[in-house]
Design an enzyme around this catalytic site. Structure first.
Site, PDB file in Angstrom:
ATOM      1  N   GLY A  85       0.785  -1.236   0.000  1.00 34.04           N
ATOM      2  CA  GLY A  85       0.000   0.000   0.000  1.00 34.04           C
ATOM      3  C   GLY A  85       0.813   1.279   0.000  1.00 34.04           C
ATOM      4  O   GLY A  85       2.013   1.291   0.286  1.00 34.04           O
ATOM      5  N   ARG A 144      -2.025  -7.742  12.643  1.00 32.72           N
ATOM      6  CA  ARG A 144      -0.902  -8.386  11.952  1.00 32.72           C
ATOM      7  C   ARG A 144       0.398  -7.587  11.962  1.00 32.72           C
ATOM      8  O   ARG A 144       1.424  -8.116  11.567  1.00 32.72           O
ATOM      9  CB  ARG A 144      -1.233  -8.708  10.480  1.00 32.72           C
ATOM     10  CG  ARG A 144      -2.452  -9.563  10.268  1.00 32.72           C
ATOM     11  CD  ARG A 144      -2.653  -9.779   8.776  1.00 32.72           C
ATOM     12  NE  ARG A 144      -3.860 -10.539   8.487  1.00 32.72           N
ATOM     13  CZ  ARG A 144      -5.050  -9.996   8.269  1.00 32.72           C
ATOM     14  NH1 ARG A 144      -5.158  -8.676   8.329  1.00 32.72           N
ATOM     15  NH2 ARG A 144      -6.092 -10.741   8.020  1.00 32.72           N
TER      16      ARG A 144
END
Length: 343
Positions: free
Chosen positions: A26, A139
């Protein structure tokens, strides 16, 4: 292609100021809306998208959108605020709150006091409980993804930058080590063949974060511990001011076997003596001495009233003009709602 300063999205609703950062998956941008409020927009990396087949690209975009929608429902004061995603051309975008603060990775003090470190860990732990209740896993918990901002004159921690598309690596052939944070990533996130399904993955990362806040040292990576049998130095060996309780909780949270860790964030916070928004380790406020005296007085008065009633009842047998009056009920000895609250 990447956007540059001055580019407008959603018909001018958002204007790009600058790129904040990019990873394999991203890119994040600082933007302003029409009210000149600063926000953050995260989108998938165009370089990655162009390297994928149409089927892989479609799957990645679907996963990004689904988890972004779930994340927008995670409302908590210690989670960065997120709006539902939108699509700009061929790119899905996620709008997030802009937190103007420094990260715990950039903290001025290398080692924090235990009380300060636990306060931040509790705030992020409570936030992660909400995340897990929405069937999400962060995560990527580590000091760099925890920002400090000031609210009501006090610093508080805010969780940012969820690894939204990390699970997509399961269908790629590349190594997942590119998306790990050395020292904070649990062993199950290093492999393509194991998919995290519980809170225990975030517990490992948050325990490692507490480790570095209290020792000033990043713990040895889980991969080295598992493959090379590298030893995890006990946090208390690096800082003898750490309490035994906190030392044990860190080691429990950083077990290599996920089954040996706490299975819920609440369970792990309890090991630290933290519950809700307050700490179990706080000294309870003892009841005021006057309270005990008052109850003794009430009991004595009730006993006296009952005795008078009995006396008058006996008098009624030989003095007809006296009629025994019913004994008044003694005051309820149940504590008031305010006195039953846990300090």
């Amino acid at each position: 292609m990447a956007w540059v300063a001055g580019d407008r999205l959603q018909g001018g609703k958002y204007t790009i100021e600058r790129e904040l950062g990019r990873g394999r998956f991203g890119i994040t941008y600082l933007v302003k809306n029409k009210n000149s409020d600063r926000l953050v927009i995260k989108t998938l990396n165009d370089d990655l998208l162009t390297s994928l087949s149409q089927q892989e690209r479609g799957r990645l975009e679907t996963m990004f959108w689904q988890e972004a929608v779930k994340l927008s429902r995670c409302q908590h004061k210690h989670i960065v605020e997120v709006a539902e995603p939108f699509k700009e051309g061929e790119h899905w975008c996620l709008v997030m709150e802009y937190v103007d603060g420094v990260s715990l990775a950039d903290r001025r003090q290398s080692i924090l006091s235990e009380s300060e470190a636990l306060r931040y860990i509790q705030q992020i732990g409570e936030a992660l409980i909400v995340v897990h209740e929405n069937r999400l896993i962060h995560r990527d918990v580590h000091p760099g993804n925890i920002l400090l901002r000031v609210r009501d004159g006090q610093p508080e921690a805010v969780l940012i930058d969820f690894g939204l598309a990390l699970d997509f690596d399961h269908i790629l052939t590349t190594s997942r080590t590119e998306e790990t944070s050395e020292g904070f990533t649990p062993p199950e996130l290093y492999t393509q063949h194991t998919k995290p399904t519980g809170a225990y993955s975030d517990i490992y990362s948050l325990a490692a974060t507490l480790y570095v806040l209290l020792t000033g040292k990043t713990p040895v990576s889980a991969l080295r511990r598992k493959v090379d049998n590298a030893r995890l130095v006990l946090p208390k060996d690096l800082n003898n001011q750490i309490s035994d309780r906190t030392n044990r909780a860190i080691l429990k949270g950083m077990k290599l076997d996920p089954k040996q860790r706490s299975q819920s964030m609440r369970e792990w916070l309890d090991l630290l003596g933290l519950t809700g928004e307050t700490s179990k380790t706080e000294t309870p406020v003892p009841p005021k001495p006057e309270s005990k005296i008052n109850w003794i007085a009430v009991t004595a008065i009730a006993t006296l009233i009952a005795a008078i009633g009995t006396f008058l009842s006996g008098m009624a047998g030989w003095i007809p003009i006296f009629k025994p009056s019913p004994s008044p009920s003694p005051p309820s000895l149940s504590p008031s709602p305010s006195s039953s609250k846990t300090p």
